[in-house]
Design an enzyme around this catalytic site. Structure first.
Site, PDB file in Angstrom:
ATOM      1  N   TYR A 140       0.784  -1.227   0.000  1.00 23.56           N
ATOM      2  CA  TYR A 140       0.000   0.000   0.000  1.00 23.56           C
ATOM      3  C   TYR A 140       0.820   1.284   0.000  1.00 23.56           C
ATOM      4  CZ  TYR A 140      -4.005  -2.986   0.460  1.00 23.56           C
ATOM      5  OH  TYR A 140      -4.955  -3.940   0.216  1.00 23.56           O
ATOM      6  N   PHE A 441     -10.423  -4.282  11.009  1.00 24.58           N
ATOM      7  CA  PHE A 441     -11.571  -4.152  10.109  1.00 24.58           C
ATOM      8  C   PHE A 441     -11.164  -4.479   8.670  1.00 24.58           C
ATOM      9  CE2 PHE A 441      -9.892   0.169  10.942  1.00 24.58           C
ATOM     10  CZ  PHE A 441      -9.494   0.550   9.668  1.00 24.58           C
TER      11      PHE A 441
END
Length: 441
Positions: A140, A441
Site C-alpha cells: 500500500y 476491520f
C-alpha cells in the site's frame, strides 16, 4: 447498483480494466460470491457453511466487485466511520477492507483500478482519510498509504507482578460468558469512553475506532467462533459502584502435559476508563487457574499493562504495524485534527495519484486547539519556499500522531530546508497518546 469499467479519482489517469472485466457495486444477491472471493484471496480452513453463519458486516453500496462472464475476479469494500478518532477530535474516515484478487487474475492492473475507485468514492462521500489494515506491508505504500499506528504483542506469564494502583481493590469484578444481549451495549459504551479520555488524561486516543454501523455491531457481537479449539467467549467486567469501568474479552484453551495442565488465555480486547480499573482488569486476566500464559491482541504501545508490570522484560514485546492511513483530501484532513505544538510551516507534497494534494501548503495551528481548545488549523495554498518536502505517504504515517518526520528525514525520505521547521513539525504532528485500533476491520 453502479457499473463502471474505468474508475477515476478525478485528476489522476484512470486504470482501465483488462478486456472482458467489468466493475460494479454489490447487491444482497452477491453474498455467496463475496464469501467465495474472500476465501480465494485470504485462504482459511473454515467451511463455507460456517462462514455463511456469520453476520455480513459490509455495506453493499460500498462494496465493489470486478468480474468476467465466469466469476468474481476481485473485490473491495469500505466502512463508513463517521466518528473516527484523530488527534483531538473525530473525522469521517473510510475504512478500506476485503481488498483481494482471485489468484487467476493477478498482474492485470486490477488492484490499481480498485484503489482508484476507492479514492474516488472517498472524495464523493466527503471522507478525507482512508485507513486500512495491510495484509502485506509492501503493497500500500505505492498508493500513498503510510503506517500510521503500531500495536504491541506480548505474552504475560501467569501471576506476573503488577505495581499497585490506589483504589483498584475497591472495584468489583464479574466474570461471565459473553453474550450480545448482556454485553454488547456495555462493550460499545466503555470502548467509546476509553478512547475519548484515555486514563483520565483529558486527551483522546487516535485510531480507537468503534464498531459504528449496525452491521459491524452484529458481526462483532455475534459470538460465533470460526476457529474452534477454545471455550466460548468470556468477559471480565470491572465495576465501580455498579457502573462498568473496564472490560476484557477472552477465550481459554487447555492442554495436558506430563507435568500438568498448560493453559493459554487469549485476550481479544480490553478497555479501561482509569488506572485503577486497568489494574483490576489485568490483575484478573493474568491470574486464571490452570493458565500459564496470557496473550493479549493489538494493544497500544503505551497500554497501561506495559507500565503496570514490575518486570516488563518478561513479556516478550513485539511491535507490529497496526493501521495504515492515506490522505485523500489534504486540506480537510490536516484542518480536521489538532496539533501538539504551535505550528506555522510551508510544506511541499508529492502525490502521484491525487494531484489535488500535490504542491505547497501552509499549515498554521495552535497547540491543542489554542486556549479555548476549539481553534481550527488553517491549511492553505502557498507560493513561499517550502521548508519541508515529503510524499503524501509520510503525511499519512504521522497523521494519527505516531511516527516522526525527523525519523523519515534521517532515512532520507523527507527533506528539510529548515531543520528548525522539521523539529517543529515533528513535535506538532505527534500526539501524547499512542494511536491504535483494537480490532481489525
Amino acid at each position: 447498483m453502479t457499473s463502471v469499467s474505468t474508475p477515476s479519482t478525478g485528476s489522476a489517469p484512470a486504470q482501465a480494466l483488462a478486456a472482458g472485466l467489468t466493475m460494479r457495486t454489490a447487491t444482497e444477491q452477491d453474498v455467496d460470491a463475496i464469501i467465495t472471493q474472500d476465501a480465494w484471496a485470504f485462504p482459511n480452513n473454515t467451511s463455507y457453511a460456517a462462514l455463511k453463519t456469520v453476520p455480513n458486516p459490509l455495506d453493499f453500496d460500498r462494496t465493489w466487485l470486478i468480474e468476467d462472464e465466469n466469476q468474481v475476479a476481485a473485490m473491495h469494500s469500505s466502512f463508513a466511520f463517521r466518528k473516527f478518532p484523530v488527534p483531538g477530535t473525530t473525522l469521517p474516515v473510510s475504512g478500506l477492507t476485503m481488498v483481494g484478487v482471485h489468484p487467476q487474475y493477478r498482474r492485470r492492473g486490477i488492484l490499481r483500478a480498485m484503489i482508484e475507485t476507492h479514492f474516488a468514492d472517498c472524495r464523493r462521500k466527503g471522507e478525507a482519510v482512508s485507513a486500512l489494515f495491510a495484509a502485506e506491508p509492501t503493497i500500500y505504500g505505492r498508493f500513498g498509504y503510510g503506517p500510521a499506528s503500531q500495536d504491541v504483542r506480548i505474552k504475560i506469564p501467569r501471576g506476573a507482578a503488577l505495581k499497585p494502583v490506589e483504589g483498584s481493590e475497591e472495584l468489583t469484578v464479574r466474570i461471565e460468558t459473553r453474550s450480545k444481549e448482556l454485553h454488547a451495549n456495555l462493550i460499545d459504551t466503555v470502548h467509546f469512553q476509553a478512547g475519548q479520555l484515555v486514563g483520565n488524561t483529558g486527551l483522546n486516543r487516535p485510531g480507537w475506532v468503534g464498531r459504528e454501523t449496525e452491521a459491524l455491531k452484529d458481526r462483532w457481537h455475534c459470538g460465533i467462533d470460526l476457529e474452534g479449539g477454545r471455550e466460548p467467549q468470556r468477559i471480565v467486567v470491572v465495576e465501580r459502584d455498579g457502573k462498568p469501568v473496564a472490560y476484557g474479552t477472552f477465550r481459554r484453551s487447555l492442554t495436558w502435559q506430563p507435568t500438568g495442565p498448560t493453559g493459554t488465555v487469549e485476550v481479544t480486547e480490553t478497555a479501561a476508563l482509569d488506572p485503577a480499573a486497568a489494574h483490576r482488569l489485568w490483575s484478573t486476566l493474568i491470574n486464571f487457574d490452570l493458565s500459564s500464559v496470557v496473550i493479549p491482541y493489538m494493544l497500544a504501545t503505551d497500554d497501561p499493562i506495559i507500565n503496570l508490570l514490575v518486570n516488563n522484560r518478561e513479556v516478550n514485546q513485539t511491535i507490529v504495524d497496526n493501521m495504515w492511513v492515506r490522505i485523500i483530501d489534504l486540506p480537510t484532513a490536516l484542518a480536521g485534527r489538532q496539533y501538539s505544538a504551535d505550528l506555522d510551516i510551508v510544506i511541499e507534497v508529492t502525490d502521484r495519484d491525487i494531484t489535488e494534494n500535490a504542491g505547497r501548503w501552509r499549515i498554521s495551528a495552535q497547540a491543542f486547539g489554542g486556549p479555548s481548545g476549539t481553534a481550527k488549523p488553517v491549511i492553505e495554498r502557498s507560493t513561499e519556499p517550502a521548508q519541508i518536502t515529503l510524499d503524501i505517504s509520510h503525511l499519512g504515517a504521522v497523521y494519527l500522531g505516531a511516527g516522526s518526520l525527523t525519523a523519515f528525514a534521517g532515512a532520507g525520505s523527507v527533506t528539510a530546508a529548515d531543520p528548525r521547521a522539521l523539529a517543529q513539525a515533528s513535535a506538532s504532528f505527534a500526539w501524547p497518546n499512542a494511536p491504535v485500533a483494537t480490532w481489525m476491520f
